[in-house]
Design a protein around this motif. Structure first.
Motif, PDB file in Angstrom:
ATOM      1  N   GLY A 128      19.081  -9.555  76.253  1.00  0.00           N
ATOM      2  CA  GLY A 128      19.258  -8.582  75.181  1.00  0.00           C
ATOM      3  C   GLY A 128      18.015  -7.766  74.914  1.00  0.00           C
ATOM      4  O   GLY A 128      18.113  -6.594  74.523  1.00  0.00           O
ATOM      5  N   ASP A 129      16.821  -8.355  75.124  1.00  0.00           N
ATOM      6  CA  ASP A 129      15.585  -7.597  74.934  1.00  0.00           C
ATOM      7  C   ASP A 129      15.463  -6.506  75.998  1.00  0.00           C
ATOM      8  O   ASP A 129      14.986  -5.402  75.717  1.00  0.00           O
ATOM      9  CB  ASP A 129      14.374  -8.515  74.939  1.00  0.00           C
ATOM     10  CG  ASP A 129      14.301  -9.422  76.161  1.00  0.00           C
ATOM     11  OD1 ASP A 129      15.347  -9.673  76.787  1.00  0.00           O
ATOM     12  OD2 ASP A 129      13.189  -9.879  76.492  1.00  0.00           O
ATOM     13  N   TRP A 130      15.893  -6.801  77.227  1.00  0.00           N
ATOM     14  CA  TRP A 130      15.872  -5.793  78.295  1.00  0.00           C
ATOM     15  C   TRP A 130      16.825  -4.641  77.976  1.00  0.00           C
ATOM     16  O   TRP A 130      16.456  -3.466  78.091  1.00  0.00           O
ATOM     17  CB  TRP A 130      16.251  -6.447  79.628  1.00  0.00           C
ATOM     18  CG  TRP A 130      16.499  -5.473  80.741  1.00  0.00           C
ATOM     19  CD1 TRP A 130      15.638  -4.542  81.242  1.00  0.00           C
ATOM     20  CD2 TRP A 130      17.712  -5.335  81.487  1.00  0.00           C
ATOM     21  NE1 TRP A 130      16.235  -3.836  82.258  1.00  0.00           N
ATOM     22  CE2 TRP A 130      17.502  -4.297  82.439  1.00  0.00           C
ATOM     23  CE3 TRP A 130      18.950  -5.987  81.460  1.00  0.00           C
ATOM     24  CZ2 TRP A 130      18.497  -3.899  83.340  1.00  0.00           C
ATOM     25  CZ3 TRP A 130      19.932  -5.598  82.363  1.00  0.00           C
ATOM     26  CH2 TRP A 130      19.701  -4.572  83.282  1.00  0.00           C
ATOM     27  N   GLU A 131      18.034  -4.970  77.542  1.00  0.00           N
ATOM     28  CA  GLU A 131      19.001  -3.920  77.211  1.00  0.00           C
ATOM     29  C   GLU A 131      18.490  -3.060  76.062  1.00  0.00           C
ATOM     30  O   GLU A 131      18.641  -1.829  76.068  1.00  0.00           O
ATOM     31  CB  GLU A 131      20.353  -4.563  76.857  1.00  0.00           C
ATOM     32  CG  GLU A 131      21.508  -3.587  76.703  1.00  0.00           C
ATOM     33  CD  GLU A 131      21.604  -2.991  75.302  1.00  0.00           C
ATOM     34  OE1 GLU A 131      22.196  -1.894  75.158  1.00  0.00           O
ATOM     35  OE2 GLU A 131      21.089  -3.627  74.352  1.00  0.00           O
ATOM     36  N   PHE A 132      17.839  -3.691  75.072  1.00  0.00           N
ATOM     37  CA  PHE A 132      17.250  -2.938  73.969  1.00  0.00           C
ATOM     38  C   PHE A 132      16.137  -2.021  74.480  1.00  0.00           C
ATOM     39  O   PHE A 132      16.027  -0.867  74.077  1.00  0.00           O
ATOM     40  CB  PHE A 132      16.697  -3.898  72.915  1.00  0.00           C
ATOM     41  CG  PHE A 132      15.971  -3.220  71.786  1.00  0.00           C
ATOM     42  CD1 PHE A 132      16.673  -2.677  70.723  1.00  0.00           C
ATOM     43  CD2 PHE A 132      14.584  -3.108  71.797  1.00  0.00           C
ATOM     44  CE1 PHE A 132      16.004  -2.032  69.679  1.00  0.00           C
ATOM     45  CE2 PHE A 132      13.909  -2.474  70.764  1.00  0.00           C
ATOM     46  CZ  PHE A 132      14.623  -1.937  69.707  1.00  0.00           C
ATOM     47  N   ASN A 133      15.310  -2.537  75.382  1.00  0.00           N
ATOM     48  CA  ASN A 133      14.210  -1.734  75.931  1.00  0.00           C
ATOM     49  C   ASN A 133      14.718  -0.509  76.685  1.00  0.00           C
ATOM     50  O   ASN A 133      14.071   0.548  76.665  1.00  0.00           O
ATOM     51  CB  ASN A 133      13.340  -2.595  76.849  1.00  0.00           C
ATOM     52  CG  ASN A 133      12.517  -3.615  76.101  1.00  0.00           C
ATOM     53  OD1 ASN A 133      12.363  -3.523  74.883  1.00  0.00           O
ATOM     54  ND2 ASN A 133      11.997  -4.597  76.804  1.00  0.00           N
ATOM     55  N   LEU A 134      15.846  -0.640  77.365  1.00  0.00           N
ATOM     56  CA  LEU A 134      16.426   0.507  78.072  1.00  0.00           C
ATOM     57  C   LEU A 134      16.795   1.614  77.081  1.00  0.00           C
ATOM     58  O   LEU A 134      16.570   2.806  77.346  1.00  0.00           O
ATOM     59  CB  LEU A 134      17.662   0.075  78.858  1.00  0.00           C
ATOM     60  CG  LEU A 134      17.411  -0.763  80.108  1.00  0.00           C
ATOM     61  CD1 LEU A 134      18.728  -1.332  80.634  1.00  0.00           C
ATOM     62  CD2 LEU A 134      16.719   0.063  81.188  1.00  0.00           C
ATOM     63  N   ARG A 135      17.350   1.226  75.935  1.00  0.00           N
ATOM     64  CA  ARG A 135      17.670   2.227  74.912  1.00  0.00           C
ATOM     65  C   ARG A 135      16.401   2.779  74.276  1.00  0.00           C
ATOM     66  O   ARG A 135      16.329   3.968  73.933  1.00  0.00           O
ATOM     67  CB  ARG A 135      18.570   1.610  73.840  1.00  0.00           C
ATOM     68  CG  ARG A 135      20.002   1.381  74.296  1.00  0.00           C
ATOM     69  CD  ARG A 135      20.877   0.856  73.178  1.00  0.00           C
ATOM     70  NE  ARG A 135      20.752  -0.575  73.013  1.00  0.00           N
ATOM     71  CZ  ARG A 135      20.503  -1.183  71.865  1.00  0.00           C
ATOM     72  NH1 ARG A 135      20.318  -0.481  70.759  1.00  0.00           N
ATOM     73  NH2 ARG A 135      20.446  -2.499  71.793  1.00  0.00           N
ATOM     74  N   LEU A 136      15.392   1.911  74.135  1.00  0.00           N
ATOM     75  CA  LEU A 136      14.141   2.307  73.489  1.00  0.00           C
ATOM     76  C   LEU A 136      13.429   3.399  74.285  1.00  0.00           C
ATOM     77  O   LEU A 136      12.997   4.409  73.711  1.00  0.00           O
ATOM     78  CB  LEU A 136      13.237   1.082  73.336  1.00  0.00           C
ATOM     79  CG  LEU A 136      11.901   1.284  72.627  1.00  0.00           C
ATOM     80  CD1 LEU A 136      12.127   1.649  71.163  1.00  0.00           C
ATOM     81  CD2 LEU A 136      11.043   0.022  72.735  1.00  0.00           C
ATOM     82  N   VAL A 137      13.301   3.226  75.598  1.00  0.00           N
ATOM     83  CA  VAL A 137      12.572   4.219  76.397  1.00  0.00           C
ATOM     84  C   VAL A 137      13.356   5.514  76.552  1.00  0.00           C
ATOM     85  O   VAL A 137      12.775   6.577  76.792  1.00  0.00           O
ATOM     86  CB  VAL A 137      12.172   3.668  77.778  1.00  0.00           C
ATOM     87  CG1 VAL A 137      11.179   2.534  77.638  1.00  0.00           C
ATOM     88  CG2 VAL A 137      13.380   3.227  78.580  1.00  0.00           C
TER      89      VAL A 137
END
Length: 295
Positions: A189-198
């Motif tokens: 979930g942290d990776w998926e969040f990071n994709l939206r973040l960048v």
């Protein structure tokens, strides 16, 4: 009653890891930057050990404990539970088994203060391999965990996660703009969040020396395990679920033709170069034997 609004909210999610939680609490208290508030989410673990650890330390009313009987169902749901209570400029998820350099918050907040356009800051991170015994935690080794080029990019995140929660300080408003962690994802979930973040904005890379420490216990089982090892199959499955959902959205908008071409082109290219290398090795062996005989 004070109306002071802390600049940073630190969220610790924990479950039945008293020894590790004690270290994490001391880690927060050791920060040179002290304008923070701590929220501990006890995600289905025993209540008494958590309460006892809090009471043994001096937090000066800067800590709140949320006990979730039965658990939230996922690490991401637990992170959301804490982050959504934040009324600060910045939020960071400090898992109960990870640590910081004492100057972590001081350096990271200063970096975001100096660059108001950045949506978050990612710290230079180091992996610490360790073993947890009943009476002590033993460090076994270290390895750098740094994004290629020392820059946080969509290009690299498409391959794998390059920033873990312990090293990522996020502006609180960003959660309102891009959404929270996906509670349906039990891992990644942290990776998926990071994709939206960048996609939303620029993420700074901070630190000439490691400021965040991602602790790993490859041989541990049960409560002491890391999800990346203890839930390796889950990581593979949920990684594919995230990619598949994004792929479906892409196909709905653009059709499947280009992807069909690329998948076959990549397969044939890899096969071609693999065959070339096999032929080279096969041709090299007789000449190598001949040279050895001549010697």
């Amino acid at each position: 009653m004070s109306n002071h609004r802390e600049r940073v909210t630190v969220v610790i999610r924990t479950k039945n890891r008293e020894q590790l939680l004690a270290r994490a609490l001391d880690d927060v208290l050791a920060q040179t930057f002290d304008d923070w508030r701590l929220i501990v989410v006890n995600d289905g673990g025993q209540r008494r050990p958590v309460d006892a650890l809090i009471q043994q330390r001096t937090f000066h009313d800067r800590v709140e404990v949320i006990h979730v009987d039965g658990g939230t169902g996922s690490m991401e749901a637990a992170a959301n539970l804490g982050a959504q209570k934040a009324d600060s400029e910045f939020v960071i998820i400090h898992d109960d088994d990870d640590t910081w350099d004492p100057q972590f918050l001081e350096v990271m907040v200063a970096a975001l203060d100096a660059d108001e356009d950045a949506v978050a800051a990612a710290a230079r991170t180091e992996i610490i391999f360790e073993r947890v015994d009943a009476d002590r935690i033993t460090e076994l080794g270290r390895a750098p965990f740094v994004p290629p080029g020392e820059i946080v990019t969509m290009y690299d995140l498409l391959q794998t996660n390059r920033v873990v929660p312990i090293g990522l300080l996020v502006r609180r408003r960003v959660y309102d703009e891009i959404g929270w962690y996906d509670p349906a994802l039990k891992v990644v979930g942290d990776w998926e969040f990071n994709l939206r973040l960048v996609r939303h904005g620029r993420v700074l890379f901070v630190g000439e020396e490691p400021l965040a420490f991602w602790h790993q216990r490859p041989q541990a089982t049960g409560a002491a395990s890391n999800s990346v090892f203890g839930e390796s199959l889950g990581h593979m499955q949920f990684d594919r679920m995230v990619r598949d959902e994004a792929l479906r959205e892409y196909v709905d908008r653009n059709g499947i033709g280009g992807l069909l071409y690329l998948s076959k082109y990549i397969e044939e290219t890899v096969r071609h170069y693999s065959l070339q290398q096999t032929v080279r090795r096969a041709l090299h062996r007789p000449f190598a034997k001949l040279r050895r005989r001549r010697r």
